[in-house]
Design a protein around this motif. Structure first.
Motif, PDB file in Angstrom:
ATOM      1  N   SER A 175       0.832  -1.216   0.000  1.00  0.00           N
ATOM      2  CA  SER A 175       0.000   0.000   0.000  1.00  0.00           C
ATOM      3  C   SER A 175       0.864   1.263   0.000  1.00  0.00           C
ATOM      4  O   SER A 175       0.395   2.331  -0.379  1.00  0.00           O
ATOM      5  CB  SER A 175      -0.986  -0.008   1.162  1.00  0.00           C
ATOM      6  N   SER A 176       2.128   1.124   0.375  1.00  0.00           N
ATOM      7  CA  SER A 176       2.999   2.308   0.348  1.00  0.00           C
ATOM      8  C   SER A 176       3.252   2.806  -1.080  1.00  0.00           C
ATOM      9  O   SER A 176       3.640   3.950  -1.282  1.00  0.00           O
ATOM     10  CB  SER A 176       4.338   1.978   1.009  1.00  0.00           C
ATOM     11  N   GLU A 177       3.020   1.945  -2.069  1.00  0.00           N
ATOM     12  CA  GLU A 177       3.251   2.368  -3.460  1.00  0.00           C
ATOM     13  C   GLU A 177       2.050   3.068  -4.093  1.00  0.00           C
ATOM     14  O   GLU A 177       2.115   3.571  -5.199  1.00  0.00           O
ATOM     15  CB  GLU A 177       3.636   1.152  -4.318  1.00  0.00           C
ATOM     16  N   ILE A 178       0.933   3.078  -3.341  1.00  0.00           N
ATOM     17  CA  ILE A 178      -0.279   3.701  -3.883  1.00  0.00           C
ATOM     18  C   ILE A 178      -0.160   5.209  -3.757  1.00  0.00           C
ATOM     19  O   ILE A 178       0.364   5.710  -2.765  1.00  0.00           O
ATOM     20  CB  ILE A 178      -1.515   3.212  -3.111  1.00  0.00           C
ATOM     21  N   ILE A 179      -0.638   5.941  -4.767  1.00  0.00           N
ATOM     22  CA  ILE A 179      -0.608   7.389  -4.645  1.00  0.00           C
ATOM     23  C   ILE A 179      -1.998   8.004  -4.508  1.00  0.00           C
ATOM     24  O   ILE A 179      -2.141   9.078  -3.971  1.00  0.00           O
ATOM     25  CB  ILE A 179       0.174   8.069  -5.782  1.00  0.00           C
ATOM     26  N   SER A 180      -3.035   7.309  -5.006  1.00  0.00           N
ATOM     27  CA  SER A 180      -4.362   7.854  -4.724  1.00  0.00           C
ATOM     28  C   SER A 180      -5.431   6.783  -4.807  1.00  0.00           C
ATOM     29  O   SER A 180      -5.253   5.749  -5.446  1.00  0.00           O
ATOM     30  CB  SER A 180      -4.686   9.044  -5.634  1.00  0.00           C
ATOM     31  N   TYR A 181      -6.501   7.040  -4.090  1.00  0.00           N
ATOM     32  CA  TYR A 181      -7.670   6.154  -4.091  1.00  0.00           C
ATOM     33  C   TYR A 181      -8.800   6.865  -4.809  1.00  0.00           C
ATOM     34  O   TYR A 181      -9.063   8.033  -4.543  1.00  0.00           O
ATOM     35  CB  TYR A 181      -8.126   5.870  -2.650  1.00  0.00           C
ATOM     36  N   ASN A 182      -9.461   6.160  -5.691  1.00  0.00           N
ATOM     37  CA  ASN A 182     -10.596   6.755  -6.391  1.00  0.00           C
ATOM     38  C   ASN A 182     -11.766   5.782  -6.401  1.00  0.00           C
ATOM     39  O   ASN A 182     -11.558   4.577  -6.461  1.00  0.00           O
ATOM     40  CB  ASN A 182     -10.224   7.050  -7.851  1.00  0.00           C
ATOM     41  N   ARG A 238       2.263   4.979  -8.958  1.00  0.00           N
ATOM     42  CA  ARG A 238       2.948   5.871  -9.879  1.00  0.00           C
ATOM     43  C   ARG A 238       3.223   5.184 -11.227  1.00  0.00           C
ATOM     44  O   ARG A 238       3.032   5.774 -12.283  1.00  0.00           O
ATOM     45  CB  ARG A 238       4.249   6.337  -9.228  1.00  0.00           C
ATOM     46  N   GLN A 295       0.113   4.852 -13.206  1.00  0.00           N
ATOM     47  CA  GLN A 295      -0.313   6.157 -13.711  1.00  0.00           C
ATOM     48  C   GLN A 295       0.447   6.508 -14.991  1.00  0.00           C
ATOM     49  O   GLN A 295      -0.124   7.060 -15.926  1.00  0.00           O
ATOM     50  CB  GLN A 295      -0.101   7.227 -12.641  1.00  0.00           C
ATOM     51  N   THR A 352      -5.837  12.757 -10.957  1.00  0.00           N
ATOM     52  CA  THR A 352      -4.466  12.281 -10.883  1.00  0.00           C
ATOM     53  C   THR A 352      -3.912  11.863 -12.233  1.00  0.00           C
ATOM     54  O   THR A 352      -2.724  11.710 -12.375  1.00  0.00           O
ATOM     55  CB  THR A 352      -4.357  11.098  -9.911  1.00  0.00           C
ATOM     56  N   PRO A 356      -1.637  13.809  -6.282  1.00  0.00           N
ATOM     57  CA  PRO A 356      -0.426  13.283  -6.919  1.00  0.00           C
ATOM     58  C   PRO A 356      -0.459  13.303  -8.436  1.00  0.00           C
ATOM     59  O   PRO A 356      -0.798  12.331  -9.080  1.00  0.00           O
ATOM     60  CB  PRO A 356      -0.351  11.838  -6.399  1.00  0.00           C
ATOM     61  N   GLN A 357      -0.121  14.404  -9.021  1.00  0.00           N
ATOM     62  CA  GLN A 357       0.016  14.485 -10.484  1.00  0.00           C
ATOM     63  C   GLN A 357       1.398  13.988 -10.863  1.00  0.00           C
ATOM     64  O   GLN A 357       2.316  13.997 -10.062  1.00  0.00           O
ATOM     65  CB  GLN A 357      -0.088  15.923 -10.983  1.00  0.00           C
ATOM     66  N   ILE A 358       1.524  13.622 -12.116  1.00  0.00           N
ATOM     67  CA  ILE A 358       2.868  13.359 -12.632  1.00  0.00           C
ATOM     68  C   ILE A 358       3.193  14.465 -13.620  1.00  0.00           C
ATOM     69  O   ILE A 358       2.537  14.612 -14.649  1.00  0.00           O
ATOM     70  CB  ILE A 358       2.962  11.988 -13.324  1.00  0.00           C
ATOM     71  N   CYS A 366       2.362  11.371   0.617  1.00  0.00           N
ATOM     72  CA  CYS A 366       0.992  11.067   1.070  1.00  0.00           C
ATOM     73  C   CYS A 366       0.178  10.497  -0.085  1.00  0.00           C
ATOM     74  O   CYS A 366       0.447  10.758  -1.244  1.00  0.00           O
ATOM     75  CB  CYS A 366       0.306  12.343   1.551  1.00  0.00           C
ATOM     76  N   LYS A 367      -0.856   9.743   0.285  1.00  0.00           N
ATOM     77  CA  LYS A 367      -1.854   9.324  -0.689  1.00  0.00           C
ATOM     78  C   LYS A 367      -3.019  10.296  -0.530  1.00  0.00           C
ATOM     79  O   LYS A 367      -3.243  10.802   0.564  1.00  0.00           O
ATOM     80  CB  LYS A 367      -2.396   7.936  -0.365  1.00  0.00           C
ATOM     81  N   THR A 368      -3.748  10.520  -1.593  1.00  0.00           N
ATOM     82  CA  THR A 368      -4.930  11.360  -1.422  1.00  0.00           C
ATOM     83  C   THR A 368      -6.173  10.633  -1.919  1.00  0.00           C
ATOM     84  O   THR A 368      -6.084   9.700  -2.718  1.00  0.00           O
ATOM     85  CB  THR A 368      -4.818  12.702  -2.184  1.00  0.00           C
ATOM     86  N   ILE A 369      -7.293  11.075  -1.398  1.00  0.00           N
ATOM     87  CA  ILE A 369      -8.590  10.614  -1.906  1.00  0.00           C
ATOM     88  C   ILE A 369      -9.313  11.869  -2.388  1.00  0.00           C
ATOM     89  O   ILE A 369      -9.821  12.638  -1.586  1.00  0.00           O
ATOM     90  CB  ILE A 369      -9.437   9.941  -0.805  1.00  0.00           C
ATOM     91  N   MET A 388     -15.947   6.442   1.614  1.00  0.00           N
ATOM     92  CA  MET A 388     -14.538   6.168   1.330  1.00  0.00           C
ATOM     93  C   MET A 388     -13.683   6.295   2.593  1.00  0.00           C
ATOM     94  O   MET A 388     -12.719   5.557   2.773  1.00  0.00           O
ATOM     95  CB  MET A 388     -14.026   7.070   0.210  1.00  0.00           C
TER      96      MET A 388
END
Lengths: 444, 346
Positions: free
Chosen positions: A93-100, A116, A119, A154, B155-157, B172-175, B190
């Motif tokens: 889960s540390s490799e996740i950058i966002s939840y949708n 990443r 993405q 994202t 988190p954009q690239i 950080c992760k975002t929702i 969520m």
């Protein structure tokens, strides 16, 4: 035909000979199957139950040994285990950058996570597609969307940075209440390229009429729309005419599996990038692969994305498949996607999809926008009941229009029909989409 | 709890005279920049005969004419330009947003370059650490596409070397969720699954959340939040409102102010003792709305912001509609930058 044909974002991949695509797929499928089996409880259990080992999958043909899964299975597992991903997550889960969340058009949304690396792959998918849809560096762009939507924010904003745009206006959802903001942006920024979902586009059209603005004055060159509401030939022609754009492109996708597809300037089906997505058409009843030229539910294996591997995901979407090389030079498979299988209703012994009705009623100038919802009053119905709206300025006699609708629908679909006119605002919406089915059986 | 107290201690704990020296260097540069590039500002300066060379120190701030939203609106028409002549760069790609939609009058668009996003990403990173976000945690961010915030924090690239975001700075992760009271169920749903430590929302959505959890019989503690940050562009929560919400939810509520026309973001620290302004990025003053002069220390007036960093649409001496007073004393949290105390905040 548009000038932009024959140009590609990634010519090597997009025009790759069929046999090379197949080789690439066969190479990738082994990797992803191994990754899924080794890193996700979901797949381990699924494979074990079907008595399949990752080594058994030597090419994409072998995929048929793996059972298909659909969204509902994830929901059930999620509720049972409390794991938001139902055991499917295959990276730390540390490799996740966002939840949708997914849109949740057919129920409670499922969740997606993106890393990443994934993405970057999605950025490629969109870059190819946006290029195919006429986007070029130094253009001005307006893109309308919801903030949580699976390809925003994202991904899509990141994609646009690849193009080095002159100006990029990211616009919020256009509803009857907010369409005026988008109209303002279109008027002032004069974007050459826009992406707006179809229902919001209708809201913009209504706003324009209200304010006496001709959408031609926006001077948009290319329009990308659809997003889950297939752009039929009738709709496309209407948009070409009212907006005076050079071309209108259809974009669709399945959030759960990070799938996006779109048509090219030949408008002969949506290109699926086969180096990333492997597609099969199956009979949803039997799960068997359909014979060539038969319609079926499309099933996707994502060959690249690691966070949330999808091996044989049943999209619950009906489609036709065309494997011929496209007139645009792209070699990847094309699908014509009709719509969601959960929206099929049973009327007088026939399976009716809202898309069938849409394609009939949009031929009438008064109802070209095909704004309707099917009232599902029982599991099996003897009559089709619709709530619908029409364009008031074009309709002299709503009763007479109703008669024409009834005649056309009865002729094409051979089922009895009953219609109730309502205003556009009164039609149920799920965010930006008109809810095609109003389920009265659930309320009882 | 987070172990890091400051994101950028060298800046956040700077001595006051160092801050002044920095501002003294940045102000004339910004004045010269906008005079040379922003038609909007040049016109305003020319009207009073002010030249960039006339602004050499912070004292000279008072020579600069004050601008307010009406001026921005008027400029949209006068220059026949959606940006009202404020845009300072033509050669770089920019991202454009609409901070708010007035019931009437012109929409004031703002644009950000990659450089602007990077600067704001750091400003927000300092704020996130300040409100207690830990490195690597999950943050739920309510916004909508028209609002630049999501582009800055999520988190954009970006192309290599061009820009960062707050989430990437803090790992950080975002929702991302919609700041829409009708869609509050999605935020709650969520949160139940992903247990974000912090949520950024608005007064309206917070109110909707209180009602929603009551109706659904959800214990707010099950959402995982440690902190709720309420972001408002004019009236931040009053002390009374904050107390009511805190009691109803049993959660710590913090405030954030954004004056988006000037890309200004400020929030309070865990001491809830005023909203910290990053003075390396903004000069704030409190002006009497009539006389347009600085009010005495401790008196209330209109928050006026000079942007010191933006490349595309910086505003100099922008008078907002927010009533505040200033506190220049070092905060209990150790930060030395000025704090703004909105009316009814304490």
């Amino acid at each position: 035909m548009s000038k932009i044909g024959g140009e590609y974002w990634d010519p090597k991949i997009e025009t790759m000979p069929k046999n090379e695509i197949k080789e690439l797929q066969n190479m990738k499928v082994k990797e992803i199957v191994k990754h899924a089996y080794n890193n996700s409880i979901f797949y381990r259990q699924k494979f074990d139950a079907a008595n399949v080992k990752p080594e058994d999958i030597k090419n994409v043909e072998d995929l048929k040994r793996i059972p298909i899964f659909r969204k509902d299975e994830l929901r059930v597992l999620r509720d049972k285990t409390g794991d938001p991903f139902g055991g499917l997550l295959s990276i730390p889960s540390s490799e996740i950058i966002s939840y949708n969340p997914s849109t949740g058009t057919t129920g409670i949304p499922t969740f997606m996570a993106i890393s990443r690396g994934d993405q970057q792959i999605l950025m490629d998918v969109f870059a190819r597609m946006h290029w195919m849809h006429g986007l070029r560096p130094n253009m001005k762009v307006v893109h309308e969307t919801l903030i949580w939507h699976w390809y925003i924010p994202t991904v899509i904003t990141s994609v646009y940075t690849k193009f080095s745009l002159k100006d990029f206006v990211l616009a919020g959802l256009a509803t009857p209440l907010t369409a005026n903001f988008l109209v303002d942006a279109l008027l002032k920024f004069k974007p050459e390229w826009i992406s707006v979902a179809y229902s919001p586009l209708l809201a913009i059209n209504i706003e324009c009429k209200k304010r006496g603005i001709d959408p031609k004055n926006f001077c948009v060159k290319y329009m990308q729309t659809g997003r889950g509401e297939p752009i039929t030939e009738t709709i496309r022609k209407e948009l070409l005419d009212t907006w005076n754009v050079e071309d209108v492109f259809d974009v669709g996708g399945v959030g759960e599996i990070w799938l996006a597809y779109g048509d090219c300037y030949t408008h002969t089906g949506a290109h699926f990038w086969e180096d990333i997505y492997h597609v099969e058409l199956i009979d949803p009843e039997t799960g068997e692969i359909v014979s060539p030229n038969e319609r079926g539910e499309f099933v996707v294996t994502n060959l690249e994305m690691k966070a949330f591997p999808t091996i044989r995901f049943g999209s619950e979407d009906y489609a036709d498949m065309n494997t011929e090389k496209c007139g645009c030079g792209r070699t990847h498979v094309r699908l014509t996607v009709y719509g969601r299988t959960p929206w099929l209703v049973d009327i007088a012994g026939k399976k009716i999809h809202p898309e069938f009705i849409k394609r009939i009623v949009e031929k009438f100038p008064e109802t070209r926008e095909a704004a309707f919802t099917i009232l599902k009053y029982a599991k099996t119905m003897d009559k089709l009941r619709l709530k619908a709206s029409y364009n008031e300025s074009l309709t002299k006699d709503p009763e007479e229009l109703k008669q024409r609708w009834v005649k056309a629908i009865e002729k094409e679909l051979k089922i009895p029909v009953e219609i109730e006119w309502v205003s556009w605002e009164e039609l149920p919406k799920i965010f930006h989409k008109i809810a095609r089915i109003t389920d009265l059986t659930k309320k009882a | 709890m987070s172990t890091q107290r400051y994101f950028n201690p060298a800046i956040e704990l700077m001595e006051r005279n160092e801050i002044k020296n920095l501002q003294k260097k940045l102000l004339p540069k910004m004045v010269e920049y906008v005079y040379g590039r922003s038609m909007f500002h040049r016109k305003i300066f020319d009207k009073v005969g002010l030249k960039p060379m006339d602004v050499k120190s912070l004292e000279d701030l008072k020579k600069i004419p004050v601008v307010c939203k009406t001026d921005l609106e008027k400029a949209v028409k006068d220059f026949d330009d959606p940006m009202g002549g404020r845009k300072c760069v033509e050669e770089k790609p920019v991202f454009t947003f609409a901070p708010e939609f007035p019931a009437e009058g012109e929409i004031i668009y703002v644009s950000l370059s990659f450089g602007d996003i990077t600067r704001l990403a750091e400003a927000l990173a300092r704020q996130w650490i300040m409100v207690g976000v830990g490195m690597g945690e999950t943050v739920q961010v309510q916004g909508w596409s028209w609002d630049p915030l999501h582009m800055i924090v999520n988190p954009q690239i970006f192309p290599p070397g061009l820009s960062v975001t707050t989430a990437s700075l803090l790992n950080c992760k975002t929702i991302p969720v919609e700041v829409m009271p009708e869609d509050i169920g999605r935020t709650v749903f969520m949160a139940k699954f992903f247990k974000p430590s912090t949520v950024l929302m608005s007064r309206k959505t917070l109110d909707a959340m209180v009602k929603f959890v009551e109706k659904e019989g959800i214990n707010p503690k099950d959402l995982g939040y440690r902190t709720v940050v309420v972001r408002e562009s004019k009236n931040v929560l009053s002390a009374d409102e904050r107390k009511i919400f805190e009691e109803k939810l049993g959660l710590k509520i913090q405030s954030m102010l954004d004056v988006r026309e000037n890309l200004f973001y400020a929030s309070d620290c865990l001491n809830i003792d005023g909203l910290h302004v990053w003075e390396d990025m903004y000069i704030v003053e409190v002006l009497d709305p009539e006389k347009l002069e600085s009010v005495g220390l401790g008196e209330y007036g209109k928050l006026t912001i000079t942007n010191l960093f933006a490349e595309v649409v910086p505003l100099v001496k922008y008078r907002s509609d927010v009533d505040v007073t200033l506190n220049f004393e070092a905060c209990g949290c150790g930060r030395t930058h000025v704090r703004i105390i909105p009316q009814n905040y304490k």
